[in-house]
Design an enzyme around this catalytic site. Sequence first.
Site, short mmCIF file in Angstrom:
data_model
loop_
_atom_site.label_atom_id
_atom_site.label_comp_id
_atom_site.label_asym_id
_atom_site.label_seq_id
_atom_site.Cartn_x
_atom_site.Cartn_y
_atom_site.Cartn_z
N HIS A 185 0.76 -1.17 0.09
CA HIS A 185 0.02 -0.01 -0.06
C HIS A 185 0.94 1.19 -0.04
O HIS A 185 0.46 2.19 0.39
CB HIS A 185 -1.01 -0.01 1.19
CG HIS A 185 -2.44 0.44 0.77
ND1 HIS A 185 -2.74 1.64 1.19
CD2 HIS A 185 -3.35 0.06 0.04
CE1 HIS A 185 -3.96 1.94 0.86
NE2 HIS A 185 -4.26 0.87 0.13
N HIS A 284 -7.16 -4.04 -10.71
CA HIS A 284 -7.52 -3.28 -9.23
C HIS A 284 -9.15 -3.07 -9.16
O HIS A 284 -9.62 -2.53 -10.05
CB HIS A 284 -6.72 -1.99 -9.07
CG HIS A 284 -7.04 -1.38 -7.62
ND1 HIS A 284 -7.60 -0.07 -7.89
CD2 HIS A 284 -6.58 -1.59 -6.40
CE1 HIS A 284 -7.61 0.32 -6.43
NE2 HIS A 284 -6.79 -0.46 -5.64
#
Length: 381
Positions: A185, A284
Site C-alpha cells: 500500500h 485493481h
Amino acid sequence: MKIVGYETFLVAPRWQFLRIDTDEGISGWGEPIVEGRAEAVQGAVAALMEYLVGADPLRIEEHWQVMAKGGFYRGGPVLSSALAGIDQALWDIKGRYHEVPVHELLGGPVRERARVYTWVHGRDNAQLVDEAKAKVEKGFTALKLNLSEALPPIPSPAQLHAAVSRVEALRGALGDGVDIALDFHGRFSTAATRQILPLLEPLLPMFVEEPVLPEFARDLRRITESTSIPIATGERLFSRWDFRDVLTTGIAVAQPDISHAGGISEVRRIAAMAEAYDVSVAPHCPLGPITLAASLQLDFAIPNFLIQEQSLGIEYGGGNALLDYLVDPDVFAFTDGHVQRPKGPGLGIEVDEDVVRAAAAEPHRWRSPVLRHDDGSFAEW
C-alpha cells in the site's frame, strides 16, 4: 442513436455511478470515481458530457480520443477517472444495442470462468487466521491482506518480524493450497521493502503489491532484481504512458483500475502492452458493482489475465454493498474462488435504479483516512 442526457449518483460507501441515456431508450452505466475525491470527478464528468450530449454513443474510440486529449491538459486521476466511467457506460450501451456482452465486442471470450480473490483482516494473527479460514471455507482460493500499518522509513526489527509473522501464521494455518497476496500500500520505503522481501520469500506470496509509491517507480527494477517474489503495481497509474516505463522494470503483475485508468478502452490497451513484457494483469477493484462488471468483461477477453480483485470482504464495504445495487446479485456468485462468464448484454448487470436513487438522496462524503507516525508526522495510508 444519440446521447440525450446523463446523471451521476454519489452512493455509499464511497462510490459514484453514472447513467448515460440515449434517444432510443438504451441507457448505459459506468463508475467514475476517485476515492475521497468523488466531487471533483463529478465535476469532470459534467465537463466531458458537454461534448458527448447529442453525439452517437457507438463511436467509442473517437469519443475516447477527444475526451482524453481535447482539453489540452490531460491525464491524472480525476480526468482519467471521469473518462473511465463514461467509457464504461458507452461500452454498456454498445453491448445492449447489439444484445451481446462487451467481451464479445472485444474479440470474444478466452476463458469460461475468472478467478477472484478476497480480503482478510485481523487486529492480531489469531483473528487474521480465523477470518482467513472462514473465507477459504466459502470457497476462496486466494486471499490478500495489508501487510502492515503505518511504518517509519526504516522499520525496527520488531516491526519487520511482526509483519512477517502475519504471513507465517496464515501459511501455517492454510498450507500451500491457498495463495496469499500482500499489499504494501505504499507504506514501505524502498529501503524497507528491500529489507523485508528476503524474509518473505520462503513463504511464497502470490505477489507483493505496490512495494513503493508510484512516484518512486524508478526504483522498481532494483526491487524486482533483488527478489524472487512476483511484484505487482499499477492502481495509481492512469494510462498506457504511465505503464510504459513500469512494464520494463521486471514487474510480474500489472494492476490497472478500470475506473481510474481510462476505462475498458484504455485498460485493454494496457493489457496488450503488458503481454509484450510477459506481465500478467490483475485489475485493481476495491470499488462498486459497475467497476467489477466492467473489469470482468475485460478479464474474459484478454489472454494475460491473472486474478480479479473485488470489494466483498473489504472493511469499508458495509457488508454486501457491492450486491445491494443490483437487480440480480447472482451474477457475482463466486464458486470455488471463481466467477462464471457473464452472459447478459453490455456489462452483464442490471443496476437497481430505485436503490441507487434512494442511496444518492444521502450522498456520501467519504475521505481517505490520515495516518500519523508515533512522532505525529504524516504517514502513508
